[in-house]
Motif scaffolding. Structure first.
Motif, PDB file in Angstrom:
ATOM      1  N   TYR A  59      11.271  13.230   4.319  1.00  0.00           N
ATOM      2  CA  TYR A  59      12.284  14.027   3.620  1.00  0.00           C
ATOM      3  C   TYR A  59      12.071  13.915   2.115  1.00  0.00           C
ATOM      4  CZ  TYR A  59      16.903  15.773   2.207  1.00  0.00           C
ATOM      5  OH  TYR A  59      17.924  16.490   1.638  1.00  0.00           O
ATOM      6  N   VAL A  60      12.254  15.020   1.414  1.00  0.00           N
ATOM      7  CA  VAL A  60      12.193  15.059  -0.053  1.00  0.00           C
ATOM      8  C   VAL A  60      13.566  15.472  -0.556  1.00  0.00           C
ATOM      9  CG1 VAL A  60      11.140  16.118  -2.081  1.00  0.00           C
ATOM     10  CG2 VAL A  60       9.759  15.724  -0.014  1.00  0.00           C
ATOM     11  N   GLY A  61      14.092  14.722  -1.528  1.00  0.00           N
ATOM     12  CA  GLY A  61      15.409  15.056  -2.057  1.00  0.00           C
ATOM     13  C   GLY A  61      15.504  14.775  -3.541  1.00  0.00           C
ATOM     14  N   GLU A  62      16.584  15.252  -4.135  1.00  0.00           N
ATOM     15  CA  GLU A  62      16.859  14.971  -5.547  1.00  0.00           C
ATOM     16  C   GLU A  62      18.277  14.456  -5.676  1.00  0.00           C
ATOM     17  OE1 GLU A  62      19.117  16.655  -7.523  1.00  0.00           O
ATOM     18  OE2 GLU A  62      19.593  18.394  -6.260  1.00  0.00           O
ATOM     19  N   THR A  63      18.491  13.623  -6.681  1.00  0.00           N
ATOM     20  CA  THR A  63      19.822  13.075  -6.858  1.00  0.00           C
ATOM     21  C   THR A  63      20.072  12.679  -8.305  1.00  0.00           C
ATOM     22  OG1 THR A  63      21.373  11.370  -6.153  1.00  0.00           O
ATOM     23  CG2 THR A  63      19.066  10.728  -6.287  1.00  0.00           C
ATOM     24  N   PHE A  64      21.303  12.892  -8.720  1.00  0.00           N
ATOM     25  CA  PHE A  64      21.757  12.417 -10.016  1.00  0.00           C
ATOM     26  C   PHE A  64      22.927  11.441  -9.841  1.00  0.00           C
ATOM     27  CE2 PHE A  64      19.533  16.314 -10.913  1.00  0.00           C
ATOM     28  CZ  PHE A  64      18.912  16.086 -12.123  1.00  0.00           C
ATOM     29  N   ASN A  65      23.209  11.065  -8.603  1.00  0.00           N
ATOM     30  CA  ASN A  65      24.334  10.182  -8.317  1.00  0.00           C
ATOM     31  C   ASN A  65      23.954   9.260  -7.162  1.00  0.00           C
ATOM     32  OD1 ASN A  65      26.810   8.948  -8.101  1.00  0.00           O
ATOM     33  ND2 ASN A  65      27.847  10.699  -7.187  1.00  0.00           N
ATOM     34  N   LYS A  66      23.130   8.281  -7.464  1.00  0.00           N
ATOM     35  CA  LYS A  66      22.529   7.477  -6.405  1.00  0.00           C
ATOM     36  C   LYS A  66      23.535   6.592  -5.674  1.00  0.00           C
ATOM     37  CE  LYS A  66      18.226   7.347  -9.048  1.00  0.00           C
ATOM     38  NZ  LYS A  66      18.822   7.926 -10.276  1.00  0.00           N
ATOM     39  N   LYS A  67      24.516   6.082  -6.385  1.00  0.00           N
ATOM     40  CA  LYS A  67      25.469   5.160  -5.763  1.00  0.00           C
ATOM     41  C   LYS A  67      26.160   5.803  -4.560  1.00  0.00           C
ATOM     42  CE  LYS A  67      29.764   2.635  -6.652  1.00  0.00           C
ATOM     43  NZ  LYS A  67      30.806   2.287  -7.649  1.00  0.00           N
ATOM     44  N   ASP A  68      26.572   7.063  -4.719  1.00  0.00           N
ATOM     45  CA  ASP A  68      27.312   7.733  -3.652  1.00  0.00           C
ATOM     46  C   ASP A  68      26.440   8.647  -2.805  1.00  0.00           C
ATOM     47  OD1 ASP A  68      29.779   6.616  -4.496  1.00  0.00           O
ATOM     48  OD2 ASP A  68      29.915   8.119  -6.084  1.00  0.00           O
ATOM     49  N   ARG A  69      25.185   8.773  -3.143  1.00  0.00           N
ATOM     50  CA  ARG A  69      24.316   9.725  -2.450  1.00  0.00           C
ATOM     51  C   ARG A  69      23.879   9.229  -1.079  1.00  0.00           C
ATOM     52  NH1 ARG A  69      22.313  13.201  -0.035  1.00  0.00           N
ATOM     53  NH2 ARG A  69      20.604  14.587  -0.588  1.00  0.00           N
ATOM     54  N   PHE A  70      23.681   7.930  -0.911  1.00  0.00           N
ATOM     55  CA  PHE A  70      22.972   7.440   0.265  1.00  0.00           C
ATOM     56  C   PHE A  70      23.841   6.748   1.309  1.00  0.00           C
ATOM     57  CE2 PHE A  70      19.840   7.548  -3.191  1.00  0.00           C
ATOM     58  CZ  PHE A  70      18.861   8.335  -2.594  1.00  0.00           C
ATOM     59  N   SER A  71      25.062   6.371   0.971  1.00  0.00           N
ATOM     60  CA  SER A  71      25.847   5.555   1.902  1.00  0.00           C
ATOM     61  C   SER A  71      26.087   6.265   3.237  1.00  0.00           C
ATOM     62  CB  SER A  71      27.187   5.166   1.266  1.00  0.00           C
ATOM     63  OG  SER A  71      27.927   6.323   0.905  1.00  0.00           O
ATOM     64  N   GLY A  72      26.286   7.571   3.210  1.00  0.00           N
ATOM     65  CA  GLY A  72      26.457   8.326   4.445  1.00  0.00           C
ATOM     66  C   GLY A  72      25.395   9.385   4.620  1.00  0.00           C
ATOM     67  N   HIS A  73      24.199   9.089   4.137  1.00  0.00           N
ATOM     68  CA  HIS A  73      23.124  10.089   4.071  1.00  0.00           C
ATOM     69  C   HIS A  73      22.698  10.511   5.480  1.00  0.00           C
ATOM     70  CE1 HIS A  73      19.593  12.221   2.845  1.00  0.00           C
ATOM     71  NE2 HIS A  73      19.610  11.755   1.603  1.00  0.00           N
ATOM     72  N   LEU A 116       8.460  22.222  -4.657  1.00  0.00           N
ATOM     73  CA  LEU A 116       7.005  22.112  -4.583  1.00  0.00           C
ATOM     74  C   LEU A 116       6.584  21.043  -3.586  1.00  0.00           C
ATOM     75  CD1 LEU A 116       6.053  22.389  -8.371  1.00  0.00           C
ATOM     76  CD2 LEU A 116       5.797  24.150  -6.614  1.00  0.00           C
ATOM     77  N   PHE A 117       7.253  19.900  -3.627  1.00  0.00           N
ATOM     78  CA  PHE A 117       6.940  18.825  -2.690  1.00  0.00           C
ATOM     79  C   PHE A 117       7.299  19.214  -1.253  1.00  0.00           C
ATOM     80  CE2 PHE A 117       5.725  14.720  -4.690  1.00  0.00           C
ATOM     81  CZ  PHE A 117       5.580  15.178  -5.984  1.00  0.00           C
ATOM     82  N   ILE A 118       8.418  19.891  -1.081  1.00  0.00           N
ATOM     83  CA  ILE A 118       8.838  20.284   0.268  1.00  0.00           C
ATOM     84  C   ILE A 118       7.848  21.266   0.879  1.00  0.00           C
ATOM     85  CG2 ILE A 118      10.564  21.587   1.572  1.00  0.00           C
ATOM     86  CD1 ILE A 118      12.699  20.308  -0.238  1.00  0.00           C
ATOM     87  N   TYR A 119       7.456  22.284   0.098  1.00  0.00           N
ATOM     88  CA  TYR A 119       6.540  23.285   0.638  1.00  0.00           C
ATOM     89  C   TYR A 119       5.148  22.710   0.870  1.00  0.00           C
ATOM     90  CZ  TYR A 119       9.941  26.992  -0.046  1.00  0.00           C
ATOM     91  OH  TYR A 119      11.056  27.782   0.039  1.00  0.00           O
ATOM     92  N   LEU A 120       4.763  21.736   0.060  1.00  0.00           N
ATOM     93  CA  LEU A 120       3.451  21.117   0.239  1.00  0.00           C
ATOM     94  C   LEU A 120       3.414  20.229   1.481  1.00  0.00           C
ATOM     95  CD1 LEU A 120       0.589  20.378  -0.686  1.00  0.00           C
ATOM     96  CD2 LEU A 120       1.615  18.645  -2.184  1.00  0.00           C
TER      97      LEU A 120
END
Length: 213
Positions: free
Chosen positions: A62-76, A135-139
């Protein structure tokens, strides 16, 4: 025109997924580890266990982007889905990437390159990050990014408006890093290499470096 816009993985930091989903641990890393703090692109990867040689190279799920890491992954949701793709001895982790931008033109751009690259070279710009993510996702065509690959990159609105309109023909991706633990790959791009590029005129994805001459 044969202008190139490129993105290179300059550094990466690995965390096991059980640490990433802990809000307090993730927040501490985000505050104290410069690579994670400045990272805007991440990869969820499966690292296979080799019987005699430790762990193998990370496979991108999986490729993703985030500007809020603390709350991004707990229920990812994608992290939870990724656990179903593991064998009993595989490890699941998140790589936080540092990306840098490079450009080259031949002949010289008719337009001011500073204007063209203002957003695209800023790794904190949402425009740049959305483009790099795509770009990463399509590659790599990761198995958990299925919602993002419904149409070709060459029809992507960002590509049309920001790249083709500004005389950029090639999009170069450099994933080369030192160490087996940072040799990112996917089943969609075998055999592996460090360099790939999109040709926006021919509408192809290629291995290697584009030829300017």
């Amino acid at each position: 025109m044969k202008n190139i816009l490129g993105y290179k993985i300059s550094n990466a930091y690995f965390l096991p997924y059980k640490m990433v989903i802990n809000k307090n641990i993730m927040d501490a890393f985000d505050k104290n580890e410069p690579i994670i703090a400045t990272s805007r692109i991440y990869l969820i990867c499966k690292i296979p266990k080799k019987m005699w040689w430790g762990y193998g190279e990370p496979e991108i799920l999986y490729v993703g982007e985030t500007f809020n890491k603390k709350d991004r992954f707990s229920g990812h949701q994608k992290l939870l889905e990724a656990t179903t793709l593991l064998n009993s001895k595989d490890t699941l982790g998140v790589y936080f990437l540092q990306i840098r931008c490079l450009s080259c033109s031949f002949p010289i751009l008719r337009k001011n390159p500073q204007d063209i690259l203002k957003d695209l070279s800023d790794i904190n710009s949402s425009t740049s990050i959305r483009l790099i993510e795509r770009l990463f996702i399509y590659l790599f065509n990761p198995p958990l990014n299925t919602n993002h690959t419904s149409f070709p990159i060459f029809q992507d609105k960002l590509v049309e408006e920001l790249l083709k309109a500004n005389e950029i023909r090639y999009l170069h991706i450099d994933i080369g890093m030192t160490g087996k633990g940072f040799q990112f790959w996917s089943k969609s791009v075998l055999p592996r290499t460090d360099f790939y590029y999109y040709d926006l005129v021919e509408k192809t994805i290629n291995r290697g470096i584009p030829q300017l001459f």
